[in-house]
Design an enzyme around this catalytic site. Structure first.
Site, mmCIF file in Angstrom:
data_model
loop_
_atom_site.group_PDB
_atom_site.id
_atom_site.type_symbol
_atom_site.label_atom_id
_atom_site.label_comp_id
_atom_site.label_asym_id
_atom_site.label_seq_id
_atom_site.Cartn_x
_atom_site.Cartn_y
_atom_site.Cartn_z
ATOM 1 N N PRO A 21 0.736 -1.015 -0.028
ATOM 2 C CA PRO A 21 0.493 -0.053 0.071
ATOM 3 C C PRO A 21 1.241 0.916 -0.341
ATOM 4 O O PRO A 21 1.716 1.626 0.253
ATOM 5 C CB PRO A 21 -0.549 0.178 1.279
ATOM 6 C CG PRO A 21 0.048 -0.891 2.517
ATOM 7 C CD PRO A 21 0.731 -2.132 0.790
ATOM 8 N N SER A 75 -4.428 1.180 -0.298
ATOM 9 C CA SER A 75 -4.158 2.115 1.410
ATOM 10 C C SER A 75 -5.501 3.250 1.422
ATOM 11 O O SER A 75 -6.452 3.374 0.327
ATOM 12 C CB SER A 75 -3.480 3.550 0.638
ATOM 13 O OG SER A 75 -3.245 4.257 1.587
ATOM 14 N N TYR A 95 -5.572 3.105 7.714
ATOM 15 C CA TYR A 95 -5.246 3.685 8.888
ATOM 16 C C TYR A 95 -6.703 3.259 10.225
ATOM 17 O O TYR A 95 -7.666 3.490 9.671
ATOM 18 C CB TYR A 95 -5.063 4.812 7.629
ATOM 19 C CG TYR A 95 -4.356 5.275 7.317
ATOM 20 C CD1 TYR A 95 -3.075 6.056 8.401
ATOM 21 C CD2 TYR A 95 -3.576 4.312 6.338
ATOM 22 C CE1 TYR A 95 -2.249 6.572 7.796
ATOM 23 C CE2 TYR A 95 -2.300 4.712 5.818
ATOM 24 C CZ TYR A 95 -1.132 5.220 6.448
ATOM 25 O OH TYR A 95 0.150 5.758 5.412
ATOM 26 N N HIS A 137 7.426 1.236 7.185
ATOM 27 C CA HIS A 137 6.943 1.274 6.523
ATOM 28 C C HIS A 137 8.106 2.115 4.990
ATOM 29 O O HIS A 137 8.320 3.682 5.511
ATOM 30 C CB HIS A 137 6.671 2.857 7.198
ATOM 31 C CG HIS A 137 5.261 3.478 6.973
ATOM 32 N ND1 HIS A 137 4.135 3.044 7.330
ATOM 33 C CD2 HIS A 137 4.693 4.750 6.500
ATOM 34 C CE1 HIS A 137 2.575 3.974 6.448
ATOM 35 N NE2 HIS A 137 3.467 4.972 5.807
ATOM 36 N N ASP A 174 8.095 -5.815 4.189
ATOM 37 C CA ASP A 174 8.298 -4.920 2.618
ATOM 38 C C ASP A 174 9.117 -4.637 3.358
ATOM 39 O O ASP A 174 10.367 -4.262 4.472
ATOM 40 C CB ASP A 174 6.848 -4.020 2.620
ATOM 41 C CG ASP A 174 6.580 -3.568 3.695
ATOM 42 O OD1 ASP A 174 6.886 -2.988 4.633
ATOM 43 O OD2 ASP A 174 4.988 -2.959 3.483
ATOM 44 N N SER A 175 9.837 -2.944 2.770
ATOM 45 C CA SER A 175 10.401 -2.225 2.945
ATOM 46 C C SER A 175 11.919 -2.827 2.763
ATOM 47 O O SER A 175 12.874 -3.466 2.953
ATOM 48 C CB SER A 175 10.470 -0.926 4.694
ATOM 49 O OG SER A 175 8.981 -1.616 4.931
ATOM 50 N N LEU A 182 12.944 -3.976 -0.352
ATOM 51 C CA LEU A 182 13.191 -4.549 -1.717
ATOM 52 C C LEU A 182 12.733 -3.737 -2.861
ATOM 53 O O LEU A 182 11.904 -2.851 -2.698
ATOM 54 C CB LEU A 182 12.812 -5.740 -1.334
ATOM 55 C CG LEU A 182 12.427 -6.597 -0.210
ATOM 56 C CD1 LEU A 182 10.672 -6.330 0.307
ATOM 57 C CD2 LEU A 182 12.489 -7.949 -0.989
ATOM 58 N N ARG A 183 14.178 -4.278 -3.853
ATOM 59 C CA ARG A 183 13.894 -3.580 -5.370
ATOM 60 C C ARG A 183 14.507 -4.329 -6.414
ATOM 61 O O ARG A 183 14.190 -3.517 -8.017
ATOM 62 C CB ARG A 183 15.048 -2.559 -5.291
ATOM 63 C CG ARG A 183 15.260 -1.631 -4.214
ATOM 64 C CD ARG A 183 14.296 0.177 -4.487
ATOM 65 N NE ARG A 183 13.739 0.907 -3.780
ATOM 66 C CZ ARG A 183 13.343 1.156 -2.075
ATOM 67 N NH1 ARG A 183 12.833 0.137 -2.458
ATOM 68 N NH2 ARG A 183 13.751 2.411 -1.857
ATOM 69 N N ARG A 223 8.005 1.710 -3.382
ATOM 70 C CA ARG A 223 8.308 3.004 -4.431
ATOM 71 C C ARG A 223 8.747 1.656 -6.079
ATOM 72 O O ARG A 223 8.372 2.466 -7.007
ATOM 73 C CB ARG A 223 10.025 2.650 -3.627
ATOM 74 C CG ARG A 223 9.031 3.658 -2.691
ATOM 75 C CD ARG A 223 10.916 4.133 -1.916
ATOM 76 N NE ARG A 223 10.914 4.864 -0.953
ATOM 77 C CZ ARG A 223 10.854 5.071 0.195
ATOM 78 N NH1 ARG A 223 11.172 3.342 0.544
ATOM 79 N NH2 ARG A 223 10.896 5.435 1.090
#
Length: 386
Positions: free
Chosen positions: A86, A115, A138, A284, A315-316, A318-319, A339
């Site tokens: 999200p 999201s 949220y 995040h 997550d966070s 990884l590319r 991203r």
């Protein structure tokens, strides 16, 4: 649902290429909102660096029968062990971005998480994905609003509800403050000049309309100015979760329930005790706590300790396909990227979702074949533990 072969645009054979193209195509304030972390970007950089310190071992002389990326998760077999995380304000980065990504995810049979604060509604994304999209909540300040949004997600047939625990406060993001994208936002002369310098982005934004919080529209007073919008968001949402707030959600939600933002064994243990079905180890994207750990470190510990009791995802940071492989080898049952997909859409517009998924699938398949790893569950057997 199509079984299209993974076709990538050879001009952009890496996420870095997509990022560079995105930077050229969208206004600076939008790119910096997408690209930046918080404070000094220490954790943003560390997330990827620490993943890439992990090494994998090939088994060249094994009797290899071929590799499959198919992964079972919550009763559904996905075509790859990664999904789309999200991301808020996606339409700010590229007009219609959530719909582009949801459609690509559906066609490639991977999960898309919508999201609460992005720019398409639960109902629209459910329509595009035939009820297969996940929804990330949220936490609202009022129970009535919480219940209404959850009921809408249930009516839209969302199979998985993701609740967020790592935003008790807004991250301190210097770029966004400089660009006027903190709450309340403002449109400065500098931002207007940036828009004028990106005519394709400006034209597509004009066609699709100014991005709005579509899921929240029914609850927002009409014709809010930007200052009033900031006040509404502050009053409407309370990001601070605790066990007492999670219990009624667990009682109410009949589908799978996942806690996103877990960064410690203690919170993982609480999630299990509360009867959750999964956790996403996340910081995040390095946007909340610059002094925290990178995600791969707690992931490794949590997966080893609790992986047989709850689905442990991450997550966070990884590319790439190799990053996904490293994370799966470290114990993750599934992975998500945010991203990378937004770079793809900002770079290639309506073709960006399909291209980015195809690119990651191609990279990951190559890693599996190279390792002689037949199934994603076998990745931990290829982890270099020396």
């Amino acid at each position: 649902m199509s079984n299209n072969k993974w076709i990538i645009n050879n001009a952009y054979p890496s996420v870095t290429d997509l990022r560079n193209k995105a930077k050229r195509k969208i206004p600076k304030f939008a790119f910096e909102y997408l690209d930046g972390g918080c404070n000094e970007d220490v954790n943003l950089i560390k997330n990827t660096t620490d993943i890439r310190a992990i090494e994998l071992l090939p088994s060249y002389l094994s009797k290899h029968q071929g590799s499959t990326m198919q992964t079972e998760l919550f009763g559904h077999t996905y075509d790859a062990p990664f999904g789309i995380a999200p991301v808020g304000l996606q339409g700010l980065m590229w007009p219609n971005a959530p719909e582009i990504l949801a459609k690509a995810a559906f066609e490639h049979n991977i999960p898309f998480i919508l999201s609460t604060v992005t720019t398409s509604s639960i109902e629209r994304i459910s329509e595009i994905t035939e009820g297969k999209a996940w929804f990330q909540l949220y936490h609202p300040a009022e129970n009535k609003l919480r219940d209404d949004i959850i009921n809408r997600a249930a009516a839209a047939a969302c199979p998985v509800l993701v609740i967020l625990c790592d935003v008790p406060t807004f991250g301190f993001r210097p770029r966004d403050i400089r660009n006027g994208l903190a709450m309340p936002p403002k449109m400065s002369l500098s931002n207007i000049l940036q828009i004028l310098g990106k005519p394709e982005w400006a034209y597509k934004t004009l066609v699709h309309g100014q991005p709005n919080f579509e899921t929240l529209k029914p609850y927002m007073p009409k014709n809010l100015d930007l200052k009033q919008l900031g006040k509404f968001m502050d009053q409407t949402f309370s990001g601070r979760l605790n066990e007492e707030k999670i219990k009624p959600i667990r009682d109410m939600w009949k589908g799978k329930l996942v806690l996103k933002g877990v960064a410690t064994e203690m919170d993982a243990e609480k999630a299990i005790r509360l009867g959750l079905d999964g956790i996403i180890v996340s910081n995040h994207g390095g946007r909340q706590l610059d002094a925290g750990e990178s995600t791969i470190r707690p992931l490794t510990r949590i997966a080893a300790k609790y992986g047989d009791q709850i689905k442990v995802m991450m997550d966070s940071g990884l590319r790439s396909g190799p990053d996904i492989a490293r994370t799966m080898a470290s114990g993750a049952a599934f992975t998500f990227l945010g991203r990378s997909f937004m770079y793809g859409v900002a770079a290639l517009g309506s073709k960006g979702g399909d291209h980015t998924i195809s690119l990651l699938k191609t990279e990951l398949q190559q890693v599996m074949e190279q390792l002689c790893c037949e199934e994603v569950a076998d990745f931990p057997n290829h982890l270099n533990t020396l």
